[in-house]
Design a protein around this motif. Structure first.
Motif, short mmCIF file in Angstrom:
data_model
loop_
_atom_site.label_atom_id
_atom_site.label_comp_id
_atom_site.label_asym_id
_atom_site.label_seq_id
_atom_site.Cartn_x
_atom_site.Cartn_y
_atom_site.Cartn_z
N ALA A 1 -1.55 25.37 -8.68
CA ALA A 1 -1.93 24.86 -10.00
C ALA A 1 -3.31 25.35 -10.42
CB ALA A 1 -1.88 23.34 -10.00
N GLU B 1 -4.46 28.24 -10.02
CA GLU B 1 -4.40 29.62 -10.51
C GLU B 1 -4.63 29.65 -12.02
OE1 GLU B 1 -1.51 33.35 -9.62
OE2 GLU B 1 -0.52 31.62 -10.57
N ARG B 2 -4.08 28.68 -12.72
CA ARG B 2 -4.23 28.63 -14.18
C ARG B 2 -5.67 28.34 -14.58
NH1 ARG B 2 0.65 26.02 -13.22
NH2 ARG B 2 -0.30 23.96 -13.33
N THR C 1 3.12 31.48 -7.22
CA THR C 1 1.99 32.02 -7.99
C THR C 1 2.34 33.40 -8.52
OG1 THR C 1 1.02 32.93 -5.95
CG2 THR C 1 0.28 30.74 -6.64
N GLU C 2 1.51 33.88 -9.43
CA GLU C 2 1.76 35.17 -10.05
C GLU C 2 0.60 36.15 -9.91
OE1 GLU C 2 2.70 34.44 -14.12
OE2 GLU C 2 4.60 33.41 -13.67
N ARG C 3 -0.60 35.62 -9.83
CA ARG C 3 -1.77 36.50 -9.93
C ARG C 3 -2.69 36.43 -8.73
NH1 ARG C 3 -6.71 35.33 -10.93
NH2 ARG C 3 -6.19 33.18 -11.50
N ALA D 1 -9.41 21.27 -11.20
CA ALA D 1 -9.24 22.41 -12.10
C ALA D 1 -10.47 22.60 -12.97
CB ALA D 1 -8.00 22.23 -12.96
N GLU E 1 -12.77 25.92 -13.21
CA GLU E 1 -13.04 26.56 -14.50
C GLU E 1 -14.54 26.68 -14.74
OE1 GLU E 1 -11.12 24.09 -17.34
OE2 GLU E 1 -9.13 24.94 -17.01
#
Length: 337
Positions: free
Chosen positions: A22, A24-25, A52-54, A327, A331
């Motif tokens: 989570a 990752e976003r 995940t993607e990245r 998160a 950030e």
């Protein structure tokens, strides 16, 4: 500078991996999966690859005793394929407590084994036919085996190999041949005094094609006017490593604390921890050490800590976000990098 988090010895690895995914976003660049004598890292890394993607997915660490170099190379190739080229393989010699106590292997030739493993893993990923004789024989002499190359085509012929090292000889080797370095209990203000010579000597022998050595380090992260109190969450882990990760005279983390200038404190922490007085051992961890391995306090102070890690050569800040909104913490720090 990139931003990562460690995924330590979670009792609920799926839930911990979901939480990491989570982030990752929020801008997280990487996650590092621990193993020691808990759940195996590659299983959790494979799950993270699917979730995940990245972000990059690293092992921290796979020891070079319990798996052959060929198996580590196969694992690297498999994880890289499942993640689309996002795997990082963190390697290390671990220590006698894990290698001999858990895996039943003699803790011998740690530097030689690490060096040889890196050489063989790279050769295997390049799909070379392996005929090698050293600490590991491939194939075994006099048997039915023959030189082989990996059956499948790796996604990348070079998966980054990072090494967890602390002692001067091991750090020297890491700076010479590894893609990255995974130091533990990293104090940026003291790093040059403890490791500067070893890093420089290794770098002088480094193949330029490897590029600069990447460095992953950090600590507990909390931002706020009362966030300094969060540092105390680091005490039990510091006590575990300095006091309990090895016998007297064979604890690399204890030796590091001594090198940092905490000789008396390190001896006391070890004495308390090994006698079962773990809470007292945690309380004996010096306040200064707790502060210097953490990033906890008001925003301006934490920004100064981030700058200190950067100035010490850290290229990936590895943090444990503590607070109601991890998160948001990720950030915030990501925007500073």
């Amino acid at each position: 500078m990139e931003l990562s988090i460690p995924l330590d010895y979670a009792t609920d690895p799926r839930g911990a991996a979901d939480q990491a995914a989570a982030l990752e976003r929020a801008g997280l660049d990487a996650v590092w999966v621990a193993e020691a004598y808990g759940f195996d890292a590659p299983s959790i890394m494979g799950y993270l690859a699917a979730r995940t993607e990245r972000m990059k997915i690293g092992s921290a660490i796979l020891n070079v005793y319990s798996r052959t170099p060929a198996l580590i190379a196969q694992t690297a190739a498999g994880l890289d394929a499942m993640s689309g080229g996002r795997a990082i393989i963190g390697l290390g010699a671990s220590g006698p407590q894990v290698v001999e106590g858990w895996h039943g292997k003699p803790y011998d030739k740690p530097l030689g084994r690490t060096r040889e493993a890196i050489e063989l893993i790279r050769r295997i990923l390049r799909r070379e036919v392996i005929d090698h004789h050293g600490i590991t024989d491939m194939p075994l002499p006099g048997g039915l085996g023959k030189p082989l190359k990996i059956l499948t085509q790796p996604v990348r012929p070079e998966v980054p190999l990072y090494v967890a090292s602390l002692g001067p000889a091991n750090v020297r080797m890491t700076a010479e041949i590894a893609d990255g370095w995974l130091p533990t209990l990293f104090v940026p203000e003291k790093a040059k005094d403890v490791w500067g010579s070893a890093l420089a000597e290794g770098a002088a022998r480094r193949d330029p094609s490897l590029g600069p050595l990447q460095v992953v380090a950090g600590g507990i992260l909390a931002i706020g006017d009362d966030a300094a109190a969060v540092r105390d969450f680091a005490r039990p882990q510091i006590a575990l490593y300095v006091g309990g990760m090895g016998a007297p005279g064979k604890n690399f983390y204890n030796s590091l604390a001594v090198a940092y200038g905490y000789e008396k404190e390190a001896a006391l922490i070890q004495e308390l921890y090994l006698s079962g007085r773990k809470k007292e051992a945690a309380a004996a961890v010096p306040d200064e050490l707790v502060e210097l391995v953490s990033l906890c306090g008001p925003e301006g102070y934490v920004r100064e800590r981030v700058a200190a890690f950067r100035e010490a050569g850290v290229t990936m800040l590895n943090v444990i976000p503590v607070g109601p909104d991890p998160a948001r913490l990720i950030e915030t720090v990501k925007n500073w990098l």
